[in-house]
Design a protein around this motif. Structure first.
Motif, mmCIF file in Angstrom:
data_model
loop_
_atom_site.group_PDB
_atom_site.id
_atom_site.type_symbol
_atom_site.label_atom_id
_atom_site.label_comp_id
_atom_site.label_asym_id
_atom_site.label_seq_id
_atom_site.Cartn_x
_atom_site.Cartn_y
_atom_site.Cartn_z
ATOM 1 N N LEU C 110 32.593 34.328 41.868
ATOM 2 C CA LEU C 110 33.079 35.466 42.408
ATOM 3 C C LEU C 110 33.898 36.047 41.016
ATOM 4 O O LEU C 110 33.862 37.385 40.986
ATOM 5 C CB LEU C 110 34.198 35.315 43.564
ATOM 6 C CG LEU C 110 33.269 35.004 44.866
ATOM 7 C CD1 LEU C 110 34.357 34.841 45.937
ATOM 8 C CD2 LEU C 110 32.097 36.032 45.215
ATOM 9 N N GLY C 111 34.534 35.187 40.487
ATOM 10 C CA GLY C 111 35.288 35.802 39.394
ATOM 11 C C GLY C 111 34.221 36.507 38.149
ATOM 12 O O GLY C 111 34.472 37.381 37.562
ATOM 13 N N ALA C 138 39.046 38.260 50.140
ATOM 14 C CA ALA C 138 40.010 38.845 49.168
ATOM 15 C C ALA C 138 39.291 39.398 47.948
ATOM 16 O O ALA C 138 39.899 40.282 47.431
ATOM 17 C CB ALA C 138 40.803 37.535 48.595
ATOM 18 N N HIS C 139 38.090 39.136 47.599
ATOM 19 C CA HIS C 139 37.139 39.965 46.767
ATOM 20 C C HIS C 139 36.527 41.186 47.638
ATOM 21 O O HIS C 139 35.651 41.784 46.943
ATOM 22 C CB HIS C 139 35.989 38.776 46.252
ATOM 23 C CG HIS C 139 36.755 37.997 45.191
ATOM 24 N ND1 HIS C 139 37.397 36.873 45.421
ATOM 25 C CD2 HIS C 139 36.516 38.362 43.773
ATOM 26 C CE1 HIS C 139 37.647 36.565 43.899
ATOM 27 N NE2 HIS C 139 37.175 37.314 43.176
#
Lengths: 294, 294, 294, 294
Positions: C110-111, C138-139
């Motif tokens: 995800l990062g 949260a993303h």
């Protein structure tokens, strides 16, 4: 770790309990011993404790024989299951090398011995092929040819050949018997006789690709790294305690022949490191694993 | 090394002499202390001795405060130059992160803290740019924006900004101040105030490519590996004691942009390893070098 | 290799013969195509030829659809066994992630997606456990929980759960289905439906330690390196074509818990590299192996 | 990449434009050439294009001389700035080795040449010390001793010694002059005369630790990895184009003597790889960098 001058190396193991370090270091301190290296490990599965301590010989008021006698009392006091050894770096260690035709590991080891990088002398090189005689004799070392029956032929002829190898090896009472790409599987009785002293280099990252032609197996599987493994020989093929492993990156363009060429560098390094640690008494065996105090 | 339950960590250094190990281990043994990790090092240049010992808290009949009191006597007895510390893994450590716009190290550290891999809590993230506020707040952590004057503008404005950062940091009394790609050079007085606690990640294999734009420097030089270095911050730019370094292979086809992308993985790993060792009291500093008992 | 602006990526394979490179490069040159990357490979076992060519979109006087039409003629002319594809970096690729409880690979991916490092968007994350919902949301991404029967319970309930996963995945028609530590073995029919698109990360250096609890297997064997393998999923467990592998050094002091922690870094890197190569059309499959034009 | 039978190797570079690959591959295809390796690179800074192509000799209806003649026309047509070369793997390459006292790189290279791993023959080994004569002569190779004045003594005596070395080297017209731990700085005129042929191994990860005693420099700085760099010699000390580099992990316990010992393995590997690539015409130089088509 460099060991520029004479040292005594103590290795010791027993079931873990409190006070072992205190007892051993107290014993050494009382005698004025100057410790230059000390390492500890407790195995969490078996709850056994292992240590390796290196002491400057000149710091003790007695010699190795007396150190052994005195340390025996300490060991007995700590545990009746204790296993220990005291070696003296002033005593030259002997190794015997077993080879076939592939010379890269032999060439590498002879170079390291000649330059003083490996703390040992080569008592003999025994080959089941004449191919490497020249390389050995150029180093001023004795080469002994012991013919073996062709692959597939087992029974008495092979057994006799191994008896001859065993007799020659034992004559040197070596600290290590190094199978430097020796293409024969040791019989169980030699595995037992040389337990903890017979060191093999296998050209794969074990436990992948046990047995014959590991680079062919690796090529067929399409792995992205190939490896080498240095292990003590046991009766279970390529399954003994591992001293050291390493890998080299390959890619889809590398053929089996490329892998053979590239893999040699991993084999040389891994065998040289494993052998050096063995000769410096850095390797303790527990079951099928090693503790390597490097 | 895993530390599943509560431990006391003792780090100690003093000029080398015989009997240090015996004295410390004797002290612990007498108290019934169960040692789970022990490491030693003697620096051959300075003849200083360093050790790190880990003891199960439950094995001692007293608490950390009393351990400190008693150990102080042992240390004093061994040397009047001794430096030592006893920490308790039961005490949560606090860190403060300083960032600018590059979020990969921050993202990586927040993930490691959230998963329990790093033994600490994040007290605050301070940025001189708003870019990473969202990432921080998504983790439920406070983000504080401290604006800085543009590059090149020095003097009072920059000094005031650093005073603000310093005030916020000090409010948390953190065990580590991590410059996670913080694009400002710390003033000398902060380097001093945070000596041994301010940890930077530099995106080169130091001492190569000190200062600005190291990947551009690496590209211009045509190196075949790029690296990252985690070091304690000192007043001398990128020259503090190194905790950890690593490299990544590149080739002629990689542009500066590729190096930036590839290098991020080295930066993340190297910073995470260095920070973990710092938080586990595995790093002892001697002059401009570290002893890392990993 | 960086691809800053829009490109067409041609991958092509057929039985080897002379003139393939000339025909393809001649075709591109005649159209004014500016080649920015070109790689070739001939497999020496099967005598098949493979190539990947990247062309600046702006250098061609026609669009991707017409490039496909025209290239089809070239491919047909070269071989009636040819396999090829033309992709457009201007088309965003979609991925779906399958997860259970271990969040490190998910967090890492995800990062990378958020920072633009991976050329794709995440269409959905499907979990057979609620543990990672918070991280996903949260993303700003959708998380879908599909409950599975407990381990050991097979038959209809498991089959129904997989049908639900399959239906949700297919709704996105993704370019990759990433098993980011998804603790379920895909049924054969999904392996087939997602052939060449389902990518798994296995936490060992395959072919060592296939199946469950590879770090426990590695600990029991006493290996000196642990690894991770990114591979395409096939019906044969952990035996599909390998995209990427890497290893991390451990020592005798590392417990299984330490291996789990250290191994995560290898898993994250290996999965991220394999996935990026897949999304950039750098991976061609031949039998059970990959050609990775990196 | 293995090259089991005879090949022609074409290396070519010129300012980038469309159609280069098509022209070269079309030329080869028209002649029936069977390409076994092909690699391309465009440098994004200078916009120069580089390629290396390998063709089976038996697939062409003419010999190397005629290939050169015909390719000259192609090259001229593509650019009047083109640089190119055609080599024939059937022509044995010659190397000359320059050494002093450290024998590990020499021992390693002689082993690789003897086993056929390096595609060359050793025409001569020239030493400014007698120490390695025995090792060279054991391989049946000529050793020539050229005495040098002691360090610090420059001027005519040193100049005369270098003239003698140069005369002996030139007599062999070698494809590579390898400084295998040769402890003398080449004068500028020899750097120029041997440009692109003189290959040095430096025992650090350049650009760190240029010049004398790099392991001492590394120890003083407290780095966590040490390295080796293989580079073409230029008049600027340790600053020539880098062919290959690698590193080895060390820790705080390693003394300078340990670094010297450990570093040897990096030096051997890095020099052997760089030299092999050079001899296989895999290295193209552009300014102060190399393109290495490995």
């Amino acid at each position: 770790m460099s060991t520029p001058d004479r040292r005594y190396v103590i290795t010791f193991s027993c079931p873990d309990r409190t006070g072992i370090v205190a007892r051993i270091s107290g014993f050494l301190a009382d005698a004025g011993g100057w410790i230059t290296e000390a390492a500890y490990h407790t195995d969490s599965d078996t709850e056994w404790f292992f240590t390796r301590q290196v002491v400057r010989a000149s710091s003790l008021p007695f010699d190795a024989a007396e150190l052994r006698e005195r340390f025996a009392d300490v060991a007995r006091e700590l545990s009746d299951q204790a296993t220990w050894r005291v070696t003296d770096t002033g005593d030259t260690k002997r190794i015997v090398l077993l080879v076939t035709k592939e010379g890269h590991c032999l060439h590498d080891l002879l170079g390291r011995v000649a330059s003083g990088e490996l703390p040992c002398e080569v008592s003999a090189v025994i080959g089941n092929n004449e191919a490497l005689r020249g390389m050995v004799e150029a180093h001023g070392l004795p080469f002994s040819y012991v013919p073996f029956p062709p692959p597939g032929v087992n029974g008495d002829a092979r057994s006799a050949a191994f008896d001859e190898v065993a007799a020659q090896v034992e004559a040197h009472d070596p600290h290590a018997v190094v199978l430097a790409r020796f293409m024969q599987i040791l019989p169980a009785k030699l595995c037992e006789a040389w337990a903890g002293r017979a060191i093999n280099i296998h050209h794969s990252f074990l436990p992948s690709f046990v047995g014959a032609r590991p680079y062919h197996q690796a090529h067929a599987r399409g792995v992205k790294l190939i490896g080498a493994t240095c292990h003590y020989v046991t009766a279970d093929l390529d399954a003994g305690p591992i001293l050291e492993q390493d890998v080299i990156r390959i890619d889809h363009g590398d053929t089996v022949a490329d892998m053979v060429r590239l893999g040699r560098d991993a084999e040389k390094l891994v065998l040289a490191r494993g052998l050096r640690w063995h000769l410096e008494d850095r390797v303790l065996v527990q079951g099928n694993k090693t503790i390597t105090f490097t």
